[in-house]
Design a protein around this motif. Structure first.
Motif, short mmCIF file in Angstrom:
data_model
loop_
_atom_site.label_atom_id
_atom_site.label_comp_id
_atom_site.label_asym_id
_atom_site.label_seq_id
_atom_site.Cartn_x
_atom_site.Cartn_y
_atom_site.Cartn_z
N MET A 308 0.83 -1.21 0.00
CA MET A 308 0.00 0.00 0.00
C MET A 308 0.86 1.25 0.00
SD MET A 308 -1.02 2.72 2.09
CE MET A 308 -0.68 2.14 3.74
N GLN A 309 1.89 1.28 0.85
CA GLN A 309 2.73 2.46 0.96
C GLN A 309 3.45 2.76 -0.36
OE1 GLN A 309 5.22 1.41 4.24
NE2 GLN A 309 3.69 1.90 5.79
N ALA A 310 3.94 1.72 -1.02
CA ALA A 310 4.67 1.90 -2.27
C ALA A 310 3.75 2.41 -3.37
CB ALA A 310 5.35 0.60 -2.68
N VAL A 311 2.59 1.76 -3.54
CA VAL A 311 1.65 2.19 -4.58
C VAL A 311 1.13 3.60 -4.28
CG1 VAL A 311 -0.56 1.72 -5.71
CG2 VAL A 311 0.96 -0.17 -5.14
N ALA A 312 0.81 3.86 -3.01
CA ALA A 312 0.30 5.18 -2.63
C ALA A 312 1.34 6.27 -2.88
CB ALA A 312 -0.12 5.19 -1.17
N THR A 313 2.61 5.98 -2.60
CA THR A 313 3.66 6.97 -2.83
C THR A 313 3.79 7.30 -4.30
OG1 THR A 313 4.88 6.16 -0.89
CG2 THR A 313 6.10 7.49 -2.49
N VAL A 330 14.68 3.39 -4.31
CA VAL A 330 15.53 2.66 -3.36
C VAL A 330 15.25 3.13 -1.93
CG1 VAL A 330 17.91 2.24 -2.62
CG2 VAL A 330 17.34 2.20 -5.06
N VAL A 331 15.10 4.44 -1.77
CA VAL A 331 14.83 5.00 -0.43
C VAL A 331 13.48 4.49 0.08
CG1 VAL A 331 14.29 7.13 0.80
CG2 VAL A 331 16.27 7.04 -0.70
N ILE A 332 12.48 4.40 -0.80
CA ILE A 332 11.17 3.89 -0.40
C ILE A 332 11.30 2.46 0.10
CG2 ILE A 332 8.88 3.20 -1.24
CD1 ILE A 332 9.05 5.59 -3.18
N VAL A 333 12.03 1.63 -0.65
CA VAL A 333 12.21 0.23 -0.26
C VAL A 333 12.95 0.14 1.08
CG1 VAL A 333 13.33 -1.94 -0.86
CG2 VAL A 333 12.13 -0.64 -2.62
N LEU A 334 14.05 0.92 1.22
CA LEU A 334 14.82 0.90 2.47
C LEU A 334 13.98 1.34 3.65
CD1 LEU A 334 18.32 2.34 1.44
CD2 LEU A 334 17.85 0.06 2.33
N THR A 335 13.29 2.48 3.49
CA THR A 335 12.51 3.04 4.59
C THR A 335 11.38 2.11 5.01
OG1 THR A 335 12.98 5.26 3.72
CG2 THR A 335 11.23 5.07 5.36
N ALA A 336 10.60 1.65 4.04
CA ALA A 336 9.46 0.81 4.37
C ALA A 336 9.89 -0.55 4.91
CB ALA A 336 8.58 0.62 3.13
N VAL A 346 -1.93 -3.05 14.28
CA VAL A 346 -3.22 -2.51 14.69
C VAL A 346 -3.72 -1.58 13.60
CG1 VAL A 346 -2.70 -2.65 17.15
CG2 VAL A 346 -2.15 -0.56 15.92
N PRO A 347 -5.06 -1.40 13.50
CA PRO A 347 -5.60 -0.54 12.46
C PRO A 347 -5.11 0.90 12.59
CG PRO A 347 -7.33 -1.87 13.46
CD PRO A 347 -6.10 -2.04 14.31
N GLY A 348 -4.85 1.56 11.45
CA GLY A 348 -4.51 2.97 11.45
C GLY A 348 -3.04 3.28 11.37
N VAL A 349 -2.18 2.34 11.73
CA VAL A 349 -0.74 2.61 11.75
C VAL A 349 -0.21 2.76 10.33
CG1 VAL A 349 1.52 1.76 12.47
CG2 VAL A 349 -0.45 1.43 13.95
N GLY A 350 -0.85 2.11 9.35
CA GLY A 350 -0.39 2.20 7.97
C GLY A 350 -0.33 3.63 7.47
N MET A 351 -1.31 4.45 7.84
CA MET A 351 -1.33 5.84 7.41
C MET A 351 -0.16 6.63 8.00
SD MET A 351 -3.66 6.89 5.24
CE MET A 351 -3.09 5.46 4.33
N MET A 356 5.44 8.87 6.91
CA MET A 356 6.89 8.78 7.07
C MET A 356 7.58 8.56 5.72
SD MET A 356 8.97 5.70 8.91
CE MET A 356 8.46 4.64 7.56
N VAL A 357 7.04 7.64 4.90
CA VAL A 357 7.65 7.35 3.61
C VAL A 357 7.56 8.56 2.69
CG1 VAL A 357 7.51 5.90 1.54
CG2 VAL A 357 7.21 4.87 3.80
N LEU A 358 6.42 9.23 2.67
CA LEU A 358 6.25 10.42 1.83
C LEU A 358 7.26 11.50 2.20
CD1 LEU A 358 2.35 10.74 1.73
CD2 LEU A 358 3.84 9.97 -0.11
N THR A 359 7.43 11.71 3.50
CA THR A 359 8.38 12.72 3.97
C THR A 359 9.80 12.37 3.54
OG1 THR A 359 6.99 13.18 5.90
CG2 THR A 359 9.28 13.92 6.00
N GLN A 360 10.14 11.10 3.58
CA GLN A 360 11.49 10.66 3.27
C GLN A 360 11.87 10.92 1.81
OE1 GLN A 360 13.52 9.63 5.72
NE2 GLN A 360 15.20 9.67 4.25
N VAL A 361 10.88 10.87 0.90
CA VAL A 361 11.19 11.10 -0.52
C VAL A 361 10.77 12.50 -0.97
CG1 VAL A 361 11.09 8.68 -1.17
CG2 VAL A 361 8.98 10.03 -1.22
N GLY A 362 10.52 13.38 0.00
CA GLY A 362 10.28 14.79 -0.32
C GLY A 362 8.88 15.12 -0.79
N LEU A 363 7.91 14.25 -0.55
CA LEU A 363 6.53 14.53 -0.90
C LEU A 363 5.77 15.02 0.32
CD1 LEU A 363 5.77 11.40 -3.13
CD2 LEU A 363 5.95 13.76 -3.93
#
Length: 415
Positions: A308-313, A330-336, A346-351, A356-363
């Motif tokens: 989800m995080q990769a597709v959403a990014t 590569v940064v997305i793969v490393l971070t996630a 638990v529910p909700g942590v994915g968001m 975190m991933v978006l911030t790491q790649v400058g989005l």
């Protein structure tokens, strides 16, 4: 939790109808409501999520790594388990990034030229520099600036040190666990506002973009679902067949009750007792292996969440008209992958992890507005994927240990 799911789905529908209706028939009224109601409410919910990112990631990873036990005591089974989980996470992320890049679910410029103009893509640093910079000069500075890879690296070091010291740091370990419990409680609290946030965010997004956003959001959902299905019935089936020496059909038929329970609860942790029971009774996994692999998987194996995080990014980057370089991938793969070590089931942590991933790649984390409305539906699917991966490895490790004679053999369903 079922009530929360229902409320989020109702809020999603109401927000979508409201945003599209205002976009079509009352654009001036939408501008006023968006300025004084939708946008502030949505931003408040996003700020609540962002507030939890750094402490949640740090505490959960420290606790997750420290619970692995002494590296010397992990032994063969521990190394197999950790290597498999991290390996399948990398495969899942790579598969998701590849499919999303090919499908391109995000309509470029979906939210208008103004949003694209406000986004400035930072130039990606060289690969070696990225690897070196994973180790922070100052962990406190890394936390204050939100440098997630550095925070994760420091958390892993702290967790390993606590695992090595064992009983000498029982008090400190209790402190971190209690801190992690506090963060989990805060996550539960913040998610109570998810229906309001989902309504405001989806109404704002669809009110600005109109029907084009609906079709693009549908493409995003289908992309995530498609990759999840490929990963479960493709990657896991091959691993079960070749390494677990079990017929994949036997596996899925036996484990299906746990998959449906995970779908309804959207929580790996809540499903854990049932998934362990089914793995032992229906799949023939020994209690020793099941008791070690599946609880550990609920902590460090989040393939579905990573997809989800990769597709959403990629989706959000396309909407923002921002090119993701190979280094960004590569940064997305490393971070996630590293974050999966401590992602709580638990529910909700994915968001929060997506922010975190978006911030790491400058989005901008504000891009979460595009996907949060439908995330609850996808959360149910990816939780089923997460626990299926845990059970698949339990079968593989169990068969491997039995072939070595370390465990009594009473297999069924061999290929």
């Amino acid at each position: 939790m079922h009530q929360l799911t229902t409320r989020i789905l109702i809020a999603l529908v109401l927000g979508a109808v409201t945003g599209l209706a205002l976009n079509q028939w009352a654009p001036d009224l939408f501008q006023s409501l968006n300025q004084y109601v939708f946008d502030p409410a949505g931003n408040l919910f996003l700020r609540l999520i962002m507030m939890l990112v750094v402490p949640l990631v740090f505490l959960s990873i420290v606790v997750g790594v420290s619970d692995l036990g002494s590296p010397k005591q992990l032994g063969r089974m521990g190394l197999k388990t950790v290597a498999f989980f991290l390996g399948t996470t990398v495969i899942a992320l790579t598969l998701a990034l590849t499919v999303a890049t090919i499908v391109q679910p995000g309509d470029p410029g979906l939210l208008g030229e103004g949003l694209a103009e406000n986004y400035e893509a930072a130039e990606a640093p060289p690969f070696i520099e990225t690897l070196v910079n994973i180790i922070p000069n100052n962990p406190i500075e890394a936390m204050s600036s939100g440098a997630m890879l550095q925070i994760i690296a420091f958390a892993i070091f702290v967790g390993l040190a606590m695992a090595v010291l064992g009983e000498k740091v029982t008090t400190v370990k209790s402190f971190f666990k209690q801190g992690n419990d506090i963060m989990m409680t805060l996550v539960t609290f913040v998610m109570k506002f998810a229906p309001i946030g989902a309504f405001a965010l989806i109404a704002s997004a669809l009110g600005q973009a109109g029907w084009s956003a609906v079709f693009s959001l549908g493409a995003y959902m289908l992309t995530v679902v498609g990759v999840l299905l490929i990963h479960v019935f493709g990657v896991y089936s091959l691993l079960i067949y070749f390494f677990g020496k079990m017929n994949p059909l036997t596996f899925y038929k036996g484990f299906f009750p746990a998959m449906t329970m995970a779908f309804s609860l959207s929580s790996s942790n809540a499903t854990l007792p049932l998934s362990m029971k089914i793995a032992q009774e229906n799949l023939g996994v020994s209690k020793q292996v099941s008791g070690f692999v599946q609880p550990l998987g609920a902590t460090i194996n989040m393939d579905g969440t990573g997809i989800m995080q990769a597709v959403a990014t990629v989706f959000i980057a396309q909407v923002y008209v921002a090119d993701l370089s190979l280094m960004d991938m590569v940064v997305i793969v490393l971070t996630a992958t590293l974050a999966s070590i401590g992602t709580a089931g638990v529910p909700g942590v994915g968001m929060i992890m997506l922010a975190m991933v978006l911030t790491q790649v400058g989005l901008s984390p504000a891009g979460i507005a595009l996907v949060i409305g439908v995330d609850r539906l996808l959360d149910m699917l990816r939780t089923s994927v997460n626990i299926t991966g845990d059970a698949a490895l339990a079968v593989i490790v169990d068969r491997s240990e039995k072939r070595r004679g370390a465990l009594p053999s009473h297999d069924s369903g061999d290929v």
